[in-house]
Design an enzyme around this catalytic site. Structure first.
Site, PDB file in Angstrom:
ATOM      1  N   ARG A  43     -11.771   1.575  -1.905  1.00 62.05           N
ATOM      2  CA  ARG A  43     -10.891   2.456  -1.303  1.00 62.05           C
ATOM      3  C   ARG A  43     -11.280   3.264  -0.077  1.00 62.05           C
ATOM      4  O   ARG A  43     -10.789   3.558   0.794  1.00 62.05           O
ATOM      5  CB  ARG A  43     -10.106   3.242  -2.403  1.00 62.05           C
ATOM      6  CG  ARG A  43      -8.991   3.894  -2.071  1.00 62.05           C
ATOM      7  CD  ARG A  43      -7.954   4.537  -3.022  1.00 62.05           C
ATOM      8  NE  ARG A  43      -6.766   4.705  -2.623  1.00 62.05           N
ATOM      9  CZ  ARG A  43      -6.052   5.833  -2.643  1.00 62.05           C
ATOM     10  NH1 ARG A  43      -6.551   7.025  -3.284  1.00 62.05           N
ATOM     11  NH2 ARG A  43      -4.809   5.930  -2.153  1.00 62.05           N
ATOM     12  N   HIS A  47      -9.726   3.641   3.469  1.00 61.57           N
ATOM     13  CA  HIS A  47      -9.296   4.818   4.029  1.00 61.57           C
ATOM     14  C   HIS A  47      -9.814   5.491   5.220  1.00 61.57           C
ATOM     15  O   HIS A  47      -9.411   5.883   5.945  1.00 61.57           O
ATOM     16  CB  HIS A  47      -9.084   5.844   2.792  1.00 61.57           C
ATOM     17  CG  HIS A  47      -7.832   5.678   2.106  1.00 61.57           C
ATOM     18  ND1 HIS A  47      -7.281   6.842   1.434  1.00 61.57           N
ATOM     19  CD2 HIS A  47      -7.190   4.800   1.586  1.00 61.57           C
ATOM     20  CE1 HIS A  47      -6.237   6.180   0.811  1.00 61.57           C
ATOM     21  NE2 HIS A  47      -6.036   5.181   1.232  1.00 61.57           N
ATOM     22  N   TRP A 186      -2.862  -1.945 -11.798  1.00 65.12           N
ATOM     23  CA  TRP A 186      -2.135  -3.172 -11.670  1.00 65.12           C
ATOM     24  C   TRP A 186      -2.240  -4.358 -12.255  1.00 65.12           C
ATOM     25  O   TRP A 186      -1.305  -5.036 -12.488  1.00 65.12           O
ATOM     26  CB  TRP A 186      -2.344  -3.418 -10.020  1.00 65.12           C
ATOM     27  CG  TRP A 186      -1.882  -2.340  -9.009  1.00 65.12           C
ATOM     28  CD1 TRP A 186      -0.692  -2.321  -8.555  1.00 65.12           C
ATOM     29  CD2 TRP A 186      -2.625  -1.122  -8.755  1.00 65.12           C
ATOM     30  NE1 TRP A 186      -0.445  -1.076  -7.554  1.00 65.12           N
ATOM     31  CE2 TRP A 186      -1.800  -0.653  -7.820  1.00 65.12           C
ATOM     32  CE3 TRP A 186      -3.697  -0.929  -8.789  1.00 65.12           C
ATOM     33  CZ2 TRP A 186      -2.158   0.699  -6.975  1.00 65.12           C
ATOM     34  CZ3 TRP A 186      -4.330   0.340  -8.155  1.00 65.12           C
ATOM     35  CH2 TRP A 186      -3.444   1.150  -7.283  1.00 65.12           C
TER      36      TRP A 186
HETATM   37 FE1  DDH Z   1      -4.104   1.151  -2.434  1.00 66.00          FE
HETATM   38  N1  DDH Z   1      -3.728   2.969  -3.495  1.00 66.00           N
HETATM   39  N2  DDH Z   1      -2.645   1.540  -1.284  1.00 66.00           N
HETATM   40  N3  DDH Z   1      -4.768  -0.262  -1.157  1.00 66.00           N
HETATM   41  N4  DDH Z   1      -5.890   1.168  -3.332  1.00 66.00           N
HETATM   42  C1  DDH Z   1      -4.389   3.172  -4.638  1.00 66.00           C
HETATM   43  C2  DDH Z   1      -5.501   2.747  -5.159  1.00 66.00           C
HETATM   44  C3  DDH Z   1      -6.180   1.824  -4.587  1.00 66.00           C
HETATM   45  C4  DDH Z   1      -1.605   2.145  -1.656  1.00 66.00           C
HETATM   46  C5  DDH Z   1      -1.567   3.675  -2.472  1.00 66.00           C
HETATM   47  C6  DDH Z   1      -2.539   3.655  -3.469  1.00 66.00           C
HETATM   48  C7  DDH Z   1      -4.220  -0.789  -0.117  1.00 66.00           C
HETATM   49  C8  DDH Z   1      -2.926  -0.320   0.289  1.00 66.00           C
HETATM   50  C9  DDH Z   1      -1.999   0.441  -0.365  1.00 66.00           C
HETATM   51  C10 DDH Z   1      -7.169   0.194  -3.140  1.00 66.00           C
HETATM   52  C11 DDH Z   1      -7.015  -0.653  -1.946  1.00 66.00           C
HETATM   53  C12 DDH Z   1      -6.261  -0.821  -1.166  1.00 66.00           C
HETATM   54  C13 DDH Z   1      -3.616   4.642  -5.216  1.00 66.00           C
HETATM   55  C14 DDH Z   1      -4.004   5.243  -6.383  1.00 66.00           C
HETATM   56  C15 DDH Z   1      -2.307   4.733  -4.349  1.00 66.00           C
HETATM   57  C16 DDH Z   1      -1.313   5.721  -4.678  1.00 66.00           C
HETATM   58  C17 DDH Z   1      -4.952   6.346  -6.044  1.00 66.00           C
HETATM   59  C18 DDH Z   1      -5.426   7.137  -7.219  1.00 66.00           C
HETATM   60  O1  DDH Z   1      -4.795   7.846  -7.807  1.00 66.00           O
HETATM   61  O2  DDH Z   1      -6.838   7.199  -7.443  1.00 66.00           O
HETATM   62  C19 DDH Z   1      -0.522   2.261  -0.676  1.00 66.00           C
HETATM   63  C20 DDH Z   1       0.904   2.913  -0.554  1.00 66.00           C
HETATM   64  C21 DDH Z   1      -0.987   0.993   0.077  1.00 66.00           C
HETATM   65  C22 DDH Z   1       0.030   0.267   1.083  1.00 66.00           C
HETATM   66  O3  DDH Z   1      -0.361  -0.715   1.770  1.00 66.00           O
HETATM   67  C23 DDH Z   1       1.456   0.586   1.180  1.00 66.00           C
HETATM   68  C24 DDH Z   1      -5.100  -1.609   0.609  1.00 66.00           C
HETATM   69  C25 DDH Z   1      -4.478  -2.337   2.134  1.00 66.00           C
HETATM   70  C26 DDH Z   1      -6.168  -1.550  -0.071  1.00 66.00           C
HETATM   71  C27 DDH Z   1      -7.387  -2.217   0.633  1.00 66.00           C
HETATM   72  O4  DDH Z   1      -8.504  -2.145   0.022  1.00 66.00           O
HETATM   73  C28 DDH Z   1      -7.693  -3.274   1.518  1.00 66.00           C
HETATM   74  C29 DDH Z   1      -7.959   0.390  -4.240  1.00 66.00           C
HETATM   75  C30 DDH Z   1      -9.160  -0.432  -4.463  1.00 66.00           C
HETATM   76  C31 DDH Z   1      -7.431   1.230  -5.190  1.00 66.00           C
HETATM   77  C32 DDH Z   1      -8.168   1.558  -6.586  1.00 66.00           C
HETATM   78  C33 DDH Z   1      -9.019   2.902  -6.535  1.00 66.00           C
HETATM   79  C34 DDH Z   1      -9.567   3.248  -7.649  1.00 66.00           C
HETATM   80  O5  DDH Z   1      -9.933   4.661  -7.617  1.00 66.00           O
HETATM   81  O6  DDH Z   1      -9.729   2.557  -8.744  1.00 66.00           O
END
Ligand code: DDH
Length: 285
Positions: A43, A47, A186
């Site tokens: 993540r 980001h 998920w």
């Molecule tokens: Fe995500 N993401 N993401 N995400 N994401 C969260 C957690 C993780 C959205 C929202 C959230 C991508 C796209 C989207 C990962 C990878 C990727 C969380 C929770 C939210 C909210 C955070 C928390 O509470 O800790 C949304 C909205 C989108 C969207 O596309 C609309 C993408 C593209 C990626 C990527 O990596 C390519 C991952 C991994 C996590 C898990 C993190 C953790 O600490 O566990």
């Protein structure tokens, strides 16, 4: 290993592989979440990169500006300090690597170590200063719909198929009430990259979770899994759904398309001087 020419250290592929190996060793930790820092490290890489705007050519992984406020305090980045702090030890050991190369390399290592595909990666990012911080609002808002998802990802230069491929990263990790406010994982294997995210989206029955937190979905049969409103938008929208169905049926196709899109994500806006990409050895190779 790295060559010293005129006092300047020029790292080779071997030096970057050593960084990879050190990151890989840090990821597993039984006291943290589901036993791995891998998801939060992925993540961080996402980001750091997903702030890119193709029209103004601002944002992206070059600069590693999430080290600085205000970007570090943007709501979407809540909790990512965990990943930045974890990688600080690696930076102290391998002084020569930039934060921006380190964060993206670490995301590649995390994907590969969690059973995902090889992600070709190349160095060349430079760290910037606070003046390059991006404005808040460039990362997706989970409470929104397909229109918002497209606006955010088209701004980075991705198409519908790539949006769906990238979203498969939600096979990994979980939501934390003290970070995003959402809650839960998920999939049943949040430290393994698989196409389960797509399968579960299509095969489970999802209903609104009854709670005081932000609106999210839970699976009707076990109530232990979650989907965000933006996750559900991928099966409500016909064009997105087509790709969800393709990836649910074919994990190899998902891995191939994910590797392409994730590799590109990590390179958005970076003025590389070299073409050559490295493919790192995974611990399990
Ligand atoms: Fe995500 N993401 N993401 N995400 N994401 C969260 C957690 C993780 C959205 C929202 C959230 C991508 C796209 C989207 C990962 C990878 C990727 C969380 C929770 C939210 C909210 C955070 C928390 O509470 O800790 C949304 C909205 C989108 C969207 O596309 C609309 C993408 C593209 C990626 C990527 O990596 C390519 C991952 C991994 C996590 C898990 C993190 C953790 O600490 O566990």
């Amino acid at each position: 290993s790295g060559l010293k020419t005129g006092g300047v250290f020029t790292p080779t592929k071997d030096d970057f592989q050593k960084v990879y190996n050190d990151v890989a060793e840090l990821l597993e930790n039984n006291e943290y979440d589901d036993g791995s820092y891998g998801p939060v490290v992925v993540r961080l890489g996402w980001h750091a990169s997903g702030t890119y705007d193709k029209d103004t050519k601002t944002g992206g992984s070059n600069g590693a500006t999430m080290r600085f406020a205000p970007e570090s305090d943007h709501g979407a980045n809540a909790g990512l300090k965990t990943a930045r702090d974890l990688l600080e030890g690696i930076k102290q050991k391998h002084h020569w690597i930039t934060y921006s190369d380190l964060w993206t390399l670490a995301a590649v290592a995390a994907i590969q170590e969690m059973g995902g595909p090889k992600i070709p990666w190349r160095p060349g990012r430079k760290d910037g200063d606070v003046s390059a911080c991006t404005p808040d609002g460039r990362l997706p808002d989970a409470s929104k719909d397909q229109k918002h998802i497209r606006a955010i990802f088209y701004r980075m230069g991705f198409n519908d198929q790539e949006i769906v491929a990238l979203s498969g990263a939600h096979a990994l990790g979980r939501c934390h009430t003290d970070r995003s406010g959402f809650d839960g994982p998920w999939t049943f294997s949040p430290t393994m990259l698989t196409n389960d995210y797509y399968k579960l989206l299509l095969e489970e029955k999802w209903s609104w979770k009854k709670w005081n937190g932000p609106k999210q979905f839970e699976d009707v049969s076990t109530k232990s899994l979650m989907m965000l409103p933006t996750d559900m938008a991928l099966i409500k929208d016909k064009e997105f759904r087509k790709h969800v169905e393709r990836y649910a049926k074919d994990n190899d196709l998902f891995f191939k398309d994910f590797a392409d899109a994730f590799g590109r994500l990590l390179e958005l806006g970076v003025p590389f001087e070299k073409e050559e990409k490295f493919i790192f050895k995974s611990t399990s190779d």
